[in-house]
Design a protein around this motif. Structure first.
Motif, PDB file in Angstrom:
ATOM      1  N   GLY A  25      37.905  28.727  29.011  1.00  0.00           N
ATOM      2  CA  GLY A  25      36.829  29.484  29.637  1.00  0.00           C
ATOM      3  C   GLY A  25      35.453  29.203  29.072  1.00  0.00           C
ATOM      4  O   GLY A  25      34.569  30.050  29.145  1.00  0.00           O
TER       5      GLY A  25
ATOM      6  N   ILE B 150      32.583  24.860  32.436  1.00  0.00           N
ATOM      7  CA  ILE B 150      32.767  25.370  33.795  1.00  0.00           C
ATOM      8  C   ILE B 150      31.505  25.157  34.620  1.00  0.00           C
ATOM      9  O   ILE B 150      31.581  24.750  35.776  1.00  0.00           O
ATOM     10  CB  ILE B 150      33.216  26.838  33.754  1.00  0.00           C
ATOM     11  CG1 ILE B 150      34.642  26.881  33.186  1.00  0.00           C
ATOM     12  CG2 ILE B 150      33.138  27.484  35.132  1.00  0.00           C
ATOM     13  CD1 ILE B 150      35.145  28.219  32.787  1.00  0.00           C
TER      14      ILE B 150
ATOM     15  N   ARG C 155      37.111  24.717  40.673  1.00  0.00           N
ATOM     16  CA  ARG C 155      36.063  25.398  39.911  1.00  0.00           C
ATOM     17  C   ARG C 155      36.019  26.904  40.127  1.00  0.00           C
ATOM     18  O   ARG C 155      35.780  27.654  39.187  1.00  0.00           O
ATOM     19  CB  ARG C 155      34.712  24.761  40.180  1.00  0.00           C
ATOM     20  CG  ARG C 155      34.223  24.877  41.604  1.00  0.00           C
ATOM     21  CD  ARG C 155      32.991  24.052  41.809  1.00  0.00           C
ATOM     22  NE  ARG C 155      32.582  24.118  43.209  1.00  0.00           N
ATOM     23  CZ  ARG C 155      31.629  23.381  43.705  1.00  0.00           C
ATOM     24  NH1 ARG C 155      30.983  22.521  42.936  1.00  0.00           N
ATOM     25  NH2 ARG C 155      31.298  23.489  44.963  1.00  0.00           N
TER      26      ARG C 155
ATOM     27  N   GLN D 169      38.428  28.867  40.635  1.00  0.00           N
ATOM     28  CA  GLN D 169      39.541  29.475  39.892  1.00  0.00           C
ATOM     29  C   GLN D 169      39.220  29.632  38.414  1.00  0.00           C
ATOM     30  O   GLN D 169      39.888  30.373  37.705  1.00  0.00           O
ATOM     31  CB  GLN D 169      40.810  28.646  40.065  1.00  0.00           C
ATOM     32  CG  GLN D 169      41.327  28.646  41.482  1.00  0.00           C
ATOM     33  CD  GLN D 169      42.496  27.702  41.656  1.00  0.00           C
ATOM     34  OE1 GLN D 169      42.969  27.072  40.714  1.00  0.00           O
ATOM     35  NE2 GLN D 169      42.982  27.589  42.877  1.00  0.00           N
ATOM     36  N   MET D 170      38.192  28.947  37.938  1.00  0.00           N
ATOM     37  CA  MET D 170      37.789  29.035  36.531  1.00  0.00           C
ATOM     38  C   MET D 170      36.936  30.266  36.246  1.00  0.00           C
ATOM     39  O   MET D 170      36.746  30.648  35.099  1.00  0.00           O
ATOM     40  CB  MET D 170      36.983  27.798  36.130  1.00  0.00           C
ATOM     41  CG  MET D 170      37.670  26.504  36.339  1.00  0.00           C
ATOM     42  SD  MET D 170      38.971  26.300  35.131  1.00  0.00           S
ATOM     43  CE  MET D 170      39.686  24.783  35.689  1.00  0.00           C
TER      44      MET D 170
ATOM     45  N   CYS E 104      36.242  33.784  35.645  1.00  0.00           N
ATOM     46  CA  CYS E 104      37.104  34.875  35.219  1.00  0.00           C
ATOM     47  C   CYS E 104      36.429  35.716  34.135  1.00  0.00           C
ATOM     48  O   CYS E 104      35.336  35.396  33.675  1.00  0.00           O
ATOM     49  CB  CYS E 104      38.431  34.304  34.713  1.00  0.00           C
ATOM     50  SG  CYS E 104      38.225  33.181  33.308  1.00  0.00           S
TER      51      CYS E 104
ATOM     52  N   ARG F 115      39.886  37.623  38.033  1.00  0.00           N
ATOM     53  CA  ARG F 115      41.053  37.418  37.176  1.00  0.00           C
ATOM     54  C   ARG F 115      40.663  37.491  35.711  1.00  0.00           C
ATOM     55  O   ARG F 115      39.501  37.283  35.360  1.00  0.00           O
ATOM     56  CB  ARG F 115      41.758  36.112  37.508  1.00  0.00           C
ATOM     57  CG  ARG F 115      40.940  34.866  37.243  1.00  0.00           C
ATOM     58  CD  ARG F 115      41.574  33.558  37.688  1.00  0.00           C
ATOM     59  NE  ARG F 115      41.990  33.489  39.051  1.00  0.00           N
ATOM     60  CZ  ARG F 115      41.198  33.209  40.088  1.00  0.00           C
ATOM     61  NH1 ARG F 115      39.931  32.979  39.885  1.00  0.00           N
ATOM     62  NH2 ARG F 115      41.666  33.166  41.292  1.00  0.00           N
TER      63      ARG F 115
ATOM     64  N   SER G 286      41.845  35.451  33.211  1.00  0.00           N
ATOM     65  CA  SER G 286      41.617  34.107  32.677  1.00  0.00           C
ATOM     66  C   SER G 286      41.931  33.064  33.740  1.00  0.00           C
ATOM     67  O   SER G 286      42.667  33.334  34.684  1.00  0.00           O
ATOM     68  CB  SER G 286      42.479  33.862  31.434  1.00  0.00           C
ATOM     69  OG  SER G 286      43.813  33.626  31.799  1.00  0.00           O
ATOM     70  N   ALA G 287      41.383  31.888  33.548  1.00  0.00           N
ATOM     71  CA  ALA G 287      41.634  30.786  34.474  1.00  0.00           C
ATOM     72  C   ALA G 287      43.075  30.328  34.389  1.00  0.00           C
ATOM     73  O   ALA G 287      43.643  29.844  35.359  1.00  0.00           O
ATOM     74  CB  ALA G 287      40.693  29.617  34.172  1.00  0.00           C
ATOM     75  N   GLN G 288      43.677  30.498  33.250  1.00  0.00           N
ATOM     76  CA  GLN G 288      45.035  30.018  33.035  1.00  0.00           C
ATOM     77  C   GLN G 288      46.058  30.752  33.895  1.00  0.00           C
ATOM     78  O   GLN G 288      47.124  30.228  34.162  1.00  0.00           O
ATOM     79  CB  GLN G 288      45.404  30.114  31.566  1.00  0.00           C
ATOM     80  CG  GLN G 288      44.567  29.189  30.708  1.00  0.00           C
ATOM     81  CD  GLN G 288      44.947  29.229  29.258  1.00  0.00           C
ATOM     82  OE1 GLN G 288      45.953  29.798  28.880  1.00  0.00           O
ATOM     83  NE2 GLN G 288      44.138  28.602  28.422  1.00  0.00           N
TER      84      GLN G 288
ATOM     85  N   ASP H 164      46.119  31.235  37.066  1.00  0.00           N
ATOM     86  CA  ASP H 164      46.409  30.474  38.277  1.00  0.00           C
ATOM     87  C   ASP H 164      46.713  29.017  38.008  1.00  0.00           C
ATOM     88  O   ASP H 164      47.565  28.422  38.628  1.00  0.00           O
ATOM     89  CB  ASP H 164      45.215  30.532  39.243  1.00  0.00           C
ATOM     90  CG  ASP H 164      45.056  31.905  39.867  1.00  0.00           C
ATOM     91  OD1 ASP H 164      46.033  32.669  39.880  1.00  0.00           O
ATOM     92  OD2 ASP H 164      43.943  32.219  40.310  1.00  0.00           O
ATOM     93  N   LEU H 165      45.999  28.439  37.078  1.00  0.00           N
ATOM     94  CA  LEU H 165      46.076  26.996  36.888  1.00  0.00           C
ATOM     95  C   LEU H 165      47.342  26.525  36.194  1.00  0.00           C
ATOM     96  O   LEU H 165      47.787  25.421  36.417  1.00  0.00           O
ATOM     97  CB  LEU H 165      44.858  26.503  36.111  1.00  0.00           C
ATOM     98  CG  LEU H 165      43.538  26.703  36.853  1.00  0.00           C
ATOM     99  CD1 LEU H 165      42.383  26.297  35.952  1.00  0.00           C
ATOM    100  CD2 LEU H 165      43.503  25.889  38.127  1.00  0.00           C
TER     101      LEU H 165
END
Length: 174
Positions: A29, A34, A58, A60-61, A63, A165, A167-169, A171-172
């Motif tokens: 993050g 980002i 991008r 999705q990052m 958060c 969300r 954190s980005a993690q 979804d990714l």
């Protein structure tokens, strides 16, 4: 070698990271990494298919982790806290305009928008930053620090109710 920076006093500022290090920062993050995904591809000097495959990810990052890092950068020991304490007085103006820029981006994310990488001349965000950047003299007593503190509090309040969300993690990496 995982990080290369240009020498001090040699504009423009740049940092080069190995791909694996960049990916670590991205997933953690790091707002600087980002933000780079939001640069207009037409303005890039060099791009690759790998880079272009990251751009669709991008959003999705964006958060709470990123917003908290923005807040920490803006209000921490190299930001508003240093100005309040009076340390490194010669850098107060730069610290303040960097804090304002990061807090503006944090608020945009909390409100469900993308962070602004390039502020357009004449926009309120651009004018606020340029006013601080172009002034001479000390920050103290001008109300500028108070404005930045107010913006930081606005970000905290927006984050508390933001529908983003954690954190980005999430979804990714699923």
């Amino acid at each position: 070698m995982s990080v290369i920076k240009n020498p001090p006093g040699c504009p423009p500022d740049y940092t080069v990271l190995e791909v694996s290090r960049f990916a670590e920062h991205l997933l953690a993050g790091d707002p600087r990494m980002i933000e780079s995904l939001f640069i207009d591809l037409d303005k890039m000097v060099v791009s690759s298919r790998l880079w272009e495959s990251l751009v669709p990810l991008r959003d999705q990052m964006l958060c709470k982790t990123v917003v908290n890092k923005y807040l920490g950068d803006a209000t921490g020991k190299n930001g508003l806290s240093a100005i309040r304490k009076g340390s490194r007085r010669h850098k107060h103006r730069k610290m303040l305009y960097v804090a304002l820029r990061t807090l503006q981006n944090a608020l945009e994310i909390c409100r469900g928008s993308r962070p602004t990488v390039e502020r357009m001349p004449g926009s309120p965000a651009f004018e606020q930053i340029m006013k601080v950047r172009q002034c001479d003299g000390e920050v103290d007593g001008s109300g500028e620090l108070e404005e930045a503190e107010r913006l930081a509090e606005e970000v905290r309040q927006a984050l508390a109710v933001a529908d983003i969300r954690e954190s980005a993690q999430e979804d990714l990496l699923d």
